[in-house]
Design a protein around this motif. Sequence first.
Motif, PDB file in Angstrom:
ATOM      1  N   UNK A 209      -4.092   8.020   5.058  1.00  0.00           N
ATOM      2  CA  UNK A 209      -2.795   7.798   5.136  1.00  0.00           C
ATOM      3  C   UNK A 209      -2.531   6.354   5.598  1.00  0.00           C
ATOM      4  N   UNK A 210      -3.228   5.987   6.626  1.00  0.00           N
ATOM      5  CA  UNK A 210      -2.964   4.792   7.262  1.00  0.00           C
ATOM      6  C   UNK A 210      -3.379   3.500   6.271  1.00  0.00           C
ATOM      7  N   UNK A 211      -4.056   3.692   5.289  1.00  0.00           N
ATOM      8  CA  UNK A 211      -4.585   2.615   4.391  1.00  0.00           C
ATOM      9  C   UNK A 211      -3.268   2.081   3.748  1.00  0.00           C
ATOM     10  N   UNK A 212      -2.686   2.981   3.045  1.00  0.00           N
ATOM     11  CA  UNK A 212      -1.207   2.557   2.450  1.00  0.00           C
ATOM     12  C   UNK A 212      -0.104   2.286   3.149  1.00  0.00           C
ATOM     13  N   UNK A 213      -0.039   2.712   4.469  1.00  0.00           N
ATOM     14  CA  UNK A 213       1.011   2.512   5.609  1.00  0.00           C
ATOM     15  C   UNK A 213       0.711   0.975   6.006  1.00  0.00           C
ATOM     16  N   UNK A 214      -0.620   0.782   6.354  1.00  0.00           N
ATOM     17  CA  UNK A 214      -0.821  -0.583   6.878  1.00  0.00           C
ATOM     18  C   UNK A 214      -0.384  -1.790   5.810  1.00  0.00           C
TER      19      UNK A 214
ATOM     20  N   UNK B  60      -0.723 -14.479   8.410  1.00  0.00           N
ATOM     21  CA  UNK B  60      -1.604 -14.133   9.153  1.00  0.00           C
ATOM     22  C   UNK B  60      -1.534 -12.510   9.786  1.00  0.00           C
ATOM     23  N   UNK B  61      -0.107 -12.310   9.784  1.00  0.00           N
ATOM     24  CA  UNK B  61       0.139 -10.872  10.278  1.00  0.00           C
ATOM     25  C   UNK B  61      -0.189  -9.982   9.080  1.00  0.00           C
ATOM     26  N   UNK B  62       0.021 -10.236   7.924  1.00  0.00           N
ATOM     27  CA  UNK B  62      -0.311  -9.394   6.664  1.00  0.00           C
ATOM     28  C   UNK B  62      -1.896  -9.159   6.651  1.00  0.00           C
ATOM     29  N   UNK B  63      -2.405 -10.457   6.949  1.00  0.00           N
ATOM     30  CA  UNK B  63      -3.917 -10.268   6.838  1.00  0.00           C
ATOM     31  C   UNK B  63      -4.500  -9.258   7.929  1.00  0.00           C
ATOM     32  N   UNK B  64      -4.002  -9.532   9.352  1.00  0.00           N
ATOM     33  CA  UNK B  64      -4.190  -8.360  10.157  1.00  0.00           C
ATOM     34  C   UNK B  64      -3.990  -7.064  10.013  1.00  0.00           C
TER      35      UNK B  64
END
Length: 117
Positions: free
Chosen positions: A45-50, A61-65
């Motif tokens: 679930x964390x994959x799509x959530x992130x 850079x935030x999106x890359x993180x």
Amino acid sequence: MKFKFENLIIWQKAMDFAESINVISSKFPKKERYNLSSQIMRAVDSIALNISEGSIGQTNPEFKRFMGYSIRSLAEVITCLHKAKRRAYISNEEFAIYYEHSFELMNMMIAFRNKIN
């Protein structure tokens, strides 16, 4: 669709992948309900959530993180799949199918992250 992350193929695939993992993890033994079943579901679930959380960020850079977090979560799912196979909760054939989906999604996510400036 109203949010831009909903148009991302990696988000759509991550959502579909999570639902398929939910189906197999529900078949794990009851003793795994609070262990491996819970762990694999939180990770998948964390994959799509992130992906969605990172897409709302103010900077690339935030999106890359956040994409890095998604990639790490997928790696965790892969390890859970190995554990499920070793414990005979899933067959070798099931493992191969989910492993292939994981590999494809991982490559797509890494390529996407590398394109973010």
